[in-house]
Write a protein that holds these residues in place. Structure first.
Motif, PDB file in Angstrom:
ATOM      1  N   CYS A  28      55.616 -37.405   1.116  1.00 19.09           N
ATOM      2  CA  CYS A  28      55.357 -35.965   1.224  1.00 19.09           C
ATOM      3  C   CYS A  28      54.584 -35.435   0.022  1.00 19.09           C
ATOM      4  CB  CYS A  28      56.671 -35.197   1.361  1.00 19.09           C
ATOM      5  SG  CYS A  28      57.682 -35.177  -0.149  1.00 19.09           S
ATOM      6  N   ARG A  55      51.592 -32.901   1.029  1.00 20.51           N
ATOM      7  CA  ARG A  55      52.623 -31.982   1.531  1.00 20.51           C
ATOM      8  C   ARG A  55      52.170 -31.310   2.818  1.00 20.51           C
ATOM      9  NH1 ARG A  55      53.261 -26.214  -1.071  1.00 20.51           N
ATOM     10  NH2 ARG A  55      51.342 -26.097   0.173  1.00 20.51           N
ATOM     11  N   LEU A  95      53.890 -31.476   6.443  1.00 20.83           N
ATOM     12  CA  LEU A  95      54.431 -30.289   7.105  1.00 20.83           C
ATOM     13  C   LEU A  95      53.791 -30.071   8.473  1.00 20.83           C
ATOM     14  CD1 LEU A  95      54.796 -27.813   4.109  1.00 20.83           C
ATOM     15  CD2 LEU A  95      56.649 -28.749   5.527  1.00 20.83           C
ATOM     16  N   ASP A 140      56.107 -29.774  11.613  1.00 25.52           N
ATOM     17  CA  ASP A 140      56.044 -28.584  12.466  1.00 25.52           C
ATOM     18  C   ASP A 140      55.780 -28.953  13.917  1.00 25.52           C
ATOM     19  OD1 ASP A 140      56.514 -26.955  10.305  1.00 25.52           O
ATOM     20  OD2 ASP A 140      54.409 -26.402   9.991  1.00 25.52           O
ATOM     21  N   LEU A 173      58.669 -29.618  -0.015  1.00 25.78           N
ATOM     22  CA  LEU A 173      58.371 -29.214   1.354  1.00 25.78           C
ATOM     23  C   LEU A 173      58.637 -27.722   1.566  1.00 25.78           C
ATOM     24  CD1 LEU A 173      59.879 -32.268   3.286  1.00 25.78           C
ATOM     25  CD2 LEU A 173      57.455 -31.709   3.044  1.00 25.78           C
ATOM     26  N   THR A 189      56.410 -23.983   3.522  1.00 24.22           N
ATOM     27  CA  THR A 189      56.792 -23.576   4.878  1.00 24.22           C
ATOM     28  C   THR A 189      57.885 -22.517   4.848  1.00 24.22           C
ATOM     29  OG1 THR A 189      57.609 -24.383   7.025  1.00 24.22           O
ATOM     30  CG2 THR A 189      58.510 -25.447   5.067  1.00 24.22           C
TER      31      THR A 189
END
Length: 410
Positions: free
Chosen positions: A343, A361, A365, A369, A387, A391
């Motif tokens: 990540c 990252r 994400l 998602d 993370l 978000t």
């Protein structure tokens, strides 16, 4: 791979280890396919095979350059290449050896030295880090975005259980996690308490040693490890069943104490025993699945995306256990596309290499998602914080799901 080590490292502990690792490499290049920085940059020297060549050249006497340093700095040490390698090359250990030598040969710019010194001196010391984090949380709305990303909102840990149980396990409290996310360890203690196990924290234990060791202050990192061995040993002699890790980044390091302190006659045997006792939380909970099912089956009606940290799936080679526990208690667990990739957090990497870190990252994400989950869970404080900075979807440790469900059920 043939090697001809230079006299400065030949017949040393580090040299012998590096030589053995290098000789396993067969140049196949499978590792490049799963290297995050190679995928982003497309440069052979920003992949494991290229970095192995750079390290080999330095060990054979070729002077390191700023370019050598830059390519090694860009490595996340995610160890995905180790999972891919058909020859069992222990790249993580090799890069630690190479980085230390390169740093001794190449002078960093002053700005880099200041930042790196601040990180390795402040992060492992709770008495420095805790008040700094508290001040940051108070001022969080006023902080610039880059700094706010590193300062999670203040979290209340809740009550620590006070029941005494015959079964006891040690818990590494850690250095940054208690200030950034105190609920993780408290939730772990509450869950195990409900299962008849008492978690104990050794007051004199602290940072696992990873921060200093992987930033080339290897002597400082080894001293952190020795302190923990000393702090835990009376509990080991008293019969604790395990040393529990709630941060996989710490767990992968403590599991290597036996190797890292093998050269120290005063600590070798005890360090090896500590490593044998060390278990990630995901290795502890499967034994309690039946009890958890009775208490929780059908009570956690959530669809969650699970991000397995590199330190868990590649460093410790643990896969499927978190998902197994969560599915056993009724959670709809989703793994995203490219779940094997990093990540971008990687300890201090997100501070030292922010551009690459945030690219990784955002890729991660986007894949998380796409699972259309209402929550993201992971198993390492660094991944969770990193993370969450990108978000609005809640990101938490997976044990917090179990803790919340037990509280609701009771």
């Amino acid at each position: 791979m043939q090697t001809n080590l230079a006299d400065f490292i030949k017949h040393t502990r580090a040299g012998d280890e590096a030589d053995a690792i290098l000789r396993k490499c067969v140049h196949c290049g499978f590792c490049t396919a799963t290297c995050p920085t190679y995928q982003l940059l497309g440069d052979e020297l920003d992949g494991p095979r290229g970095r192995i060549y750079l390290i080999k050249q330095v060990l054979e006497g070729k002077p390191a350059t700023e370019k050598t340093l830059a390519h090694l700095d860009r490595c996340l040490t995610c160890r995905n290449c180790e999972s891919t390698c058909p020859s069992g090359v222990q790249y993580g250990r090799l890069v630690d050896i190479g980085r230390k030598i390169v740093e001794e040969q190449v002078a960093r710019p002053l700005s880099q030295r200041i930042v790196r010194t601040a990180l390795k001196e402040a992060l492992p010391r709770k008495w420095l880090f805790a008040p700094a984090m508290k001040a940051g949380q108070l001022m969080r709305p006023l902080l610039p975005k880059a700094l706010r990303n590193k300062v999670p909102a203040k979290q209340h840990a809740g009550a620590w259980p006070t029941t005494t149980h015959a079964r006891k396990m040690l818990l590494l409290d850690g250095c940054v996690q208690p200030s950034m996310a105190p609920n993780i360890n408290a939730a772990t203690a509450r869950v195990l308490d409900a299962l008849g196990v008492q978690l104990v924290i050794a007051a004199k234990a602290g940072c696992c040693g990873a921060i200093r060791y992987h930033m080339n202050d290897q002597d400082g990192g080894l001293n952190d490890m020795r302190r923990n061995v000393d702090a835990w040993w009376p509990y080991v002699e008293a019969g604790v069943e395990a040393v529990v890790m709630t941060a996989s980044g710490c767990g992968v390091t403590v599991k290597e104490y036996g190797h890292l302190l093998a050269h120290d006659p005063a600590y070798a045997d005890r360090a090896r025993r500590i490593s044998e006792l060390t278990k990630d939380l995901s290795e502890i909970l499967p034994a309690f699945e039946a009890d958890l099912q009775k208490k929780l089956a059908g009570k956690i009606k959530k669809r969650v995306a699970y991000h397995p940290p590199c330190t868990l799936q590649h460093g410790q080679q643990i896969r499927g256990k978190v998902e197994g526990v969560l599915r056993a208690v009724g959670v709809d667990v989703q793994l995203c596309a490219d779940s094997h990739l990093c990540c971008g957090s990687a300890g201090t990497y997100s501070v030292l290499q922010p551009e690459l870190s945030y690219q990784l990252r955002d890729r991660k994400l986007a894949n998380l998602d796409a699972t259309q989950s209402e929550t993201i869970v992971s198993a390492n404080i660094g991944c969770i914080t990193h993370l969450q900075s990108g978000t609005e979807t809640p990101v938490q440790h997976w044990i917090e799901l179990v803790d919340n469900a037990l509280a609701a059920a009771s």
